[in-house]
Enzyme design. Sequence first.
Site, PDB file in Angstrom:
ATOM      1  CB  CYS A   1       5.970  -4.933   6.283  1.00  0.00           C
ATOM      2  SG  CYS A   1       7.428  -5.371   6.553  1.00  0.00           S
ATOM      3  CE1 TYR A   2       7.113  -5.581   1.193  1.00  0.00           C
ATOM      4  CE2 TYR A   2       8.495  -5.474   2.618  1.00  0.00           C
ATOM      5  CZ  TYR A   2       8.148  -5.012   1.426  1.00  0.00           C
ATOM      6  OH  TYR A   2       8.551  -4.088   1.208  1.00  0.00           O
TER       7      TYR A   2
END
Length: 390
Positions: free
Chosen positions: A144-145
């Site tokens: 997600c990052y």
Amino acid sequence: MSAPFEVHRTIAEINEKIRQGKAVVLNASEMTSLVRKEGKVKAARQVDVVTTGTFSPMCSSGLLFNIGQQPPTIKTSKVWLNGVPCYAGLAAVDSYLGVTEPTEEDPLNKVYPGQFKYGGGHVIEDLVKGKRVHLKAEAYGTDCYPRKAIEKNVSLTELRNAILFNPRNCYQNYNCAINRTDKLKYTYMGPLKSNIGNANYATAGELSPLLNDPYFKTIGLGTRIFLGGGIGYVIGEGTQHVPDPQRNERGVPMSASGTLMVKGDLKGMSARYLRGVSIVGYGCSLAVGLGIPIPILNEEMAWFTGVADEDIQVPVVDYGEDYPNGYPSKYGHVSFSDLKKGVITVEGKDVPTTPLTSYTLSLEVAEELKRWIQEGRFLLTEAQEPIPAR
């Protein structure tokens, strides 16, 4: 039930007078003179608000900031601002910059180990001055990052959030530091010459916020304050808040005693009241301007705000041996009025004194806050939770 005082007013009533431009506001030194001349009851009848102020190094301060996201997103694990490490163990792009953290590549430290020219406090001052600072961040990368690094120059306006968040500010009283050893000692109170060659002290005396409300009768969670040239709030007792049970008739404690935890939006502050400092042999810090309005609800508050420099007894502490070993003061107390004269007597010796707190800027803070109130730009707030005073 009405208060057992001849004078009784509420914060709501004072705020209405502020809105109408009718509030009578004095700074703390002016109030001291009035109480001496007229007494506490007459002073309470005349005055609605007393403004206080201090400007001094406050090492337990820092900046809670968010750098914002841009694709691809990042969860920072290491962050630096102008080479000063920040704590990044928070969510995604939140970090905290402590004012005593030095830059990793400080040129002064390379020449004189243990001494630093630039640190977190200087970064905060640069940001408030409108300067761009170098942001560097690293990450381990997640689904997600995914981004693993970012490096760019940023200004204060470009930070998503910038909150001055200070865990411990505004000591209620503080030490007068001496050094009885035969060697020069470098301390957060400044360099202390051997054999009691000098005495350094802090706080703003009769202007000091917490000496004008020593039992925290009006100051608590939610109190609106002057912070760094902008608006701030008290968010509770500060770290190391230990109220001293030993007090004089005006409630002045005989030791460091109470502290405050405060916060405010850095984007509304001024570099005049936030200045990075380097203390020789100790490290970096930030001088903070902080002022608190004290509502005169009754004659008791008039009495407390009538505190004078000669009422304030400051403990004399040996930073050569006693302070690092945790021993209490064995050298008594000295009045703040004597400290301001520039010379005190310790063990029969005349010792020159030096303040770490700027009295001139402390008075300026109190006067600026006074002007805001008189112009109707600053209203008082009710404390939502008390701060323990005993």
